[in-house]
Design an enzyme around this catalytic site. Sequence first.
Site, short mmCIF file in Angstrom:
data_model
loop_
_atom_site.label_atom_id
_atom_site.label_comp_id
_atom_site.label_asym_id
_atom_site.label_seq_id
_atom_site.Cartn_x
_atom_site.Cartn_y
_atom_site.Cartn_z
N SER A 202 0.78 -1.24 0.00
CA SER A 202 0.00 0.00 0.00
C SER A 202 0.82 1.29 0.00
O SER A 202 0.24 2.37 -0.12
CB SER A 202 -0.96 0.01 1.19
OG SER A 202 -2.10 -0.77 0.91
N LYS B 75 0.29 3.86 -2.74
CA LYS B 75 -0.67 4.97 -2.69
C LYS B 75 0.02 6.33 -2.62
O LYS B 75 -0.57 7.35 -2.99
CB LYS B 75 -1.61 4.79 -1.50
CG LYS B 75 -2.54 3.59 -1.63
CD LYS B 75 -3.46 3.49 -0.42
CE LYS B 75 -4.45 2.34 -0.55
NZ LYS B 75 -3.84 1.02 -0.40
N SER C 172 -5.54 4.03 4.32
CA SER C 172 -5.10 3.11 3.27
C SER C 172 -6.32 2.63 2.49
O SER C 172 -6.55 1.43 2.31
CB SER C 172 -4.34 1.92 3.85
OG SER C 172 -3.60 1.27 2.84
#
Length: 537
Positions: free
Chosen positions: A196, A199, A373
């Site tokens: 993640s 991102k 997230s």
Amino acid sequence: MVVPELRAWRAARPHVVRIKRTVQPHVTRVAQTVQPRVTRAAQSVRPHVVRAAQAVRPRSVKFTTPRLTAVAATAGLALAAGAVAFAGPWDSSGQRTAERDWAASREGEGGADHGRSSDTSPAAPKPAPSAASVLTGLGGSTVSVPAPTQRALTSTLDRLLGDPALGGRRTAVVVDVATGKRLYGKGADDAQTPASTTKIATAVAALSAAGADHRIETRAVLEPGTKEVVLVGGGDPTLTARKEAAGWASLRTLADETATALKARHLNQVTLSYDTSLYAGPALHPIGTNPNLAPVSALMVDEARTDDSASGPVTRAADPAAAAAGKFAGLLEAKGIKTTTPGLSKATRGSQSLASVSSPPLSALIERMLTNSDNDIAEAMARQVALATGRPADFDGGAAAIDAELKKLGLPLSGAHFTDGSGLNRDDRLTADLLTALLVKAGDPAHPELRPILTGLPVAGFTGTLSDRYADDASGTGLVRAKTGTLTGVNTLAGTVVDADGRLLAFAFLASDTSDPSAAQSALDRTASALAGCGCR
């Protein structure tokens, strides 16, 4: 005999540690202030106490060990309660205002989403503060403070990154944000699965391509010469049908205004359709049906969640657009507008606008995405990059658009490979060098539009995906701000921290082939905390 730690104590321990850390200075000051008075009072009442004790001794109760323990515990609780009351008020989340101040920059609160990311109820906590001096290293006065040396950082970080919990492959980079100079590197250019932390790249590309002030519009239109109302999706995953919209675009508001516009046209019965044509390609992510991500659609409400949650994994509607249109139909009917069962259609260029609602600025969506997230927002942001750069709004188009936008910014993309915006795809590849370069770019005074990336990073021990971490590592609490990344066998952490001398550092730690996610996370947290306490010269 080893006494097992009670489950209740394990849950409460982080809060007790924080309360202790915050209250202790106040208790000390109170003790120093009242000690002379207590001494004088004790000397004054001692004779009276002695006489009273002698008078009641025959009738006194024998104090057993349990009773003495109870008395001591009661007295201790009373003292603690008094100290806490003296220290200051508590806010709605039970997190004392003084504690927030302890961890916060005195120059203002952090990202807007920290106040509404996962709890939009009126009782939600106040916005979490920025970690102390988030952009300290960018000020002229602090640049004169020496940055950590490579030798000292190597001595500190090599030992921590050598933890077996970090698996067979680990890479790391630490950069001085003020100068952009790399202070530490371990496999800096080795591309790994970033999970993640992808991102961060998505956020930079979206803010750069579409702009921090860009808003996503959801519309209701009337096809000319017909009674067909089309609900047109604009790609806003934060569109909500909840009664309390908390600043996000409201489907209820859209329905109310649409009903008013229809009644003004003397229409109280319509054919309802919905339009998702803004997006192209498959809706399902390559990982398949997954509680961490709804099928990607230009029209969805509350991220197609099937419960009242606002973040985290949960079962999603199989067809988010149809579910959203169904809710819209119900809201219209509640306002006296009868509808048909919604069907898929496409609005024509000649359609007449009935009503529209817009998302908060992209900056707020980015903060929510990073703090929680949020995979749904991440995939929507990838498509916003594609739309802003003239590419198809699908997985491939979004990935290509992110890569191209980062290249325009001059970022080091060697070895990088994007397949989505969320990092759920294990085929994504990023380097520690690129992740720190993204963070440095976000702190660059020449790119204020990227600042929501820094303010949106979770705060250790306080917000988002770091709210339940750092309980056993108080040195990093409130000081480390970082994006987490977790897939099976992959643990990553990338963010910023102000070191002991006031230098703002950007870091990225990537670990692969890990076998114990909890142990790997703790090892990464300890490494980031070491930077917070490090002068390292």
